[in-house]
Write an enzyme that holds these catalytic residues in place. Structure first.
Site, PDB file in Angstrom:
ATOM      1  N   HIS A 139       0.848  -1.192   0.000  1.00 45.26           N
ATOM      2  CA  HIS A 139       0.000   0.000   0.000  1.00 45.26           C
ATOM      3  C   HIS A 139       0.880   1.236   0.000  1.00 45.26           C
ATOM      4  O   HIS A 139       1.955   1.220   0.600  1.00 45.26           O
ATOM      5  CB  HIS A 139      -0.929   0.012   1.224  1.00 45.26           C
ATOM      6  CG  HIS A 139      -2.078   0.948   1.073  1.00 45.26           C
ATOM      7  ND1 HIS A 139      -2.005   2.266   1.431  1.00 45.26           N
ATOM      8  CD2 HIS A 139      -3.317   0.753   0.556  1.00 45.26           C
ATOM      9  CE1 HIS A 139      -3.165   2.848   1.163  1.00 45.26           C
ATOM     10  NE2 HIS A 139      -3.976   1.964   0.626  1.00 45.26           N
TER      11      HIS A 139
ATOM     12  N   GLU B  40      -7.824  -5.285  -0.591  1.00 49.34           N
ATOM     13  CA  GLU B  40      -8.319  -6.056  -1.735  1.00 49.34           C
ATOM     14  C   GLU B  40      -8.247  -7.561  -1.507  1.00 49.34           C
ATOM     15  O   GLU B  40      -8.981  -8.312  -2.132  1.00 49.34           O
ATOM     16  CB  GLU B  40      -7.522  -5.687  -2.989  1.00 49.34           C
ATOM     17  CG  GLU B  40      -7.558  -4.210  -3.342  1.00 49.34           C
ATOM     18  CD  GLU B  40      -8.897  -3.744  -3.847  1.00 49.34           C
ATOM     19  OE1 GLU B  40      -9.931  -4.121  -3.260  1.00 49.34           O
ATOM     20  OE2 GLU B  40      -8.914  -2.997  -4.835  1.00 49.34           O
TER      21      GLU B  40
END
Ligand code: ACO
Length: 381
Positions: free
Chosen positions: A271, A326
């Protein structure tokens, strides 16, 4: 860190710059560390792995509030109080009115994907009328998604049922039969989990568009386009492809090692902001356990996650590549029985209230977002 003014111009001064001209300061290519807005909406604490929505921890909101109630929390201050008090009814009205976009969606060429057909519906959505545009757009998205999915499968869209909440009606409009309460709760938890997340790429796109004075529908259309990429909201489909490709929990380690050795990225990990675990991953994993505690898919996902984190730590020791939202999005939505073609469209449904709120916040206080580029080409003069 260079502090940027709201128009993304440098706030630094430069003795060589003529009066009245803003000096240009190079930023990192991914704009990391550059603040271009102040927001009251959400805060992503990448060091401590916290996500605050209007000051509330995500884990206290997702799994507790309905999609509409969480939207009220996010929108408080942007919309009239009377509308906020009856947002579930207004979202239902917006779903019913969204049927006006169906002719454009039906006329689209066969073979158009679900996401693309949904965007077409959004572009055709009438925004004039007594509903606030944010309500008209965010409320319409479940019907646009369900209609787009059914049309892509050669089926006729189903009308909205205004007696239901957005999550329940979305599942019903997709399948043609009412969903089970635990499926509705799991989808609701997902939609709330992705409601807003600081200045991510799609939200930034929405703010840029809103800063030009374009209307809310254009800001959400642009945000949808930005969301689609695999580095952003396009990852959960490929996450499920990865999970399917790994035949058993025992096969995870070798499969992942091969991927990393081939120089490929593992979808669902890493991320830009979090240097620790994405807090949304835990909220979704908890939702999965509530949906079905003995789900074999949960055991397999855990094995893959453990192997991936171990190998990524060895692969990029300085980077701290942890599980992102996700990964468990893919597992949870699959466990609800939703097709992987719907994952990115569902992300857009959940994120639309956030895009709308950021666009309104930008328009309320912001300036035209117009950064600079450093010209490195030839000069024939
Ligand atoms: N698998 C393997 N290697 C990775 C991964 C990954 N998932 N993520 C980053 N890396 C590596 C990169 O290859 C890069 O290596 P290099 O320095 O040798 O080139 C290094 O780590 C740093 O990567 P960056 O791209 O600079 O990191 P950035 O902060 O831009 O990346 C991103 C964030 C795009 C999410 C990245 O981690 C990634 O591609 N993840 C996989 C896709 C994904 O899961 N997307 C969903 C993100 S969540 C969301 O947007 C809702």
């Amino acid at each position: 860190m260079t502090i940027q003014t709201p128009g993304l111009r440098s706030a630094s001064t430069d003795a060589d710059t003529p009066a009245g001209v803003t000096p240009v300061t190079p930023a990192a290519p991914g704009l990391e560390g550059i603040a271009v807005a102040e927001t009251v909406l959400s805060h992503v604490d990448g060091v401590n792995g916290r996500l605050l929505l209007r000051g509330h921890e995500l884990r206290d909101v997702a799994g507790t509030l309905s999609f509409e109630a969480a939207t009220v929390l996010l929108w408080a201050g942007f919309l009239p109080k009377a509308d906020l008090a009856r947002l579930t009814d207004l979202f239902a009205a917006a779903r019913e009115r969204a049927s006006a976009a169906l002719p454009a969606m039906c006329a689209a060429p066969t073979g158009l994907g679900v996401y693309e057909r949904m965007r077409l519906g959004l572009a055709a959505l009438p925004l004039a009328g007594d509903l606030h545009p944010a309500i008209a757009i965010a409320g319409a998205q479940p019907l646009l998604l369900a209609a787009a999915a059914r049309l892509a499968d050669g089926k006729a869209p189903l009308p909205a049922d205004p007696s239901l909440g957005s999550a329940a009606d979305l599942l019903r409009m997709l399948r043609g039969t009412p969903a089970r309460p635990e499926e509705i709760a799991a989808l609701e938890r997902y939609l709330v989990t992705v409601l807003d997340h600081g200045l991510n790429a799609s939200t930034f796109a929405a703010r840029v568009i809103a800063s030009t004075g374009a209307d809310l529908g254009d800001a959400v259309l642009g945000a949808m386009a930005a969301l689609k990429g695999p580095l952003h909201g396009g990852a959960p489909g490929p996450v499920l492809d990865m999970i399917d490709a790994i035949e058993s929990p025992e096969a995870a380690e070798a499969w992942i090692a091969d991927e990393l050795a081939a120089g490929r990225r593992l979808m669902g990990f890493g991320h830009r902001v979090y240097r620790t675990r994405d807090p949304r991953a835990d909220v979704l994993k908890e939702g999965l356990a509530l949906l079905s505690p003995d789900l074999p898919a949960l055991r397999k996902a855990e094995a893959i996650e453990t192997a991936a984190q171990r190998l990524l730590a060895r692969h990029k020791p300085d980077r701290k590549l942890r599980t992102n939202v996700e990964f468990y999005t893919a597992v949870l939505l699959d466990a609800i029985g939703l097709d992987r073609r719907l994952f990115t469209p569902l992300f857009a449904v959940g994120r639309t209230p956030g895009w709308c709120a950021h666009a309104l916040e930008q328009q309320a206080g912001g300036r035209l977002l117009r950064p600079a580029a450093i010209y490195v080409g030839p000069d024939a003069g």
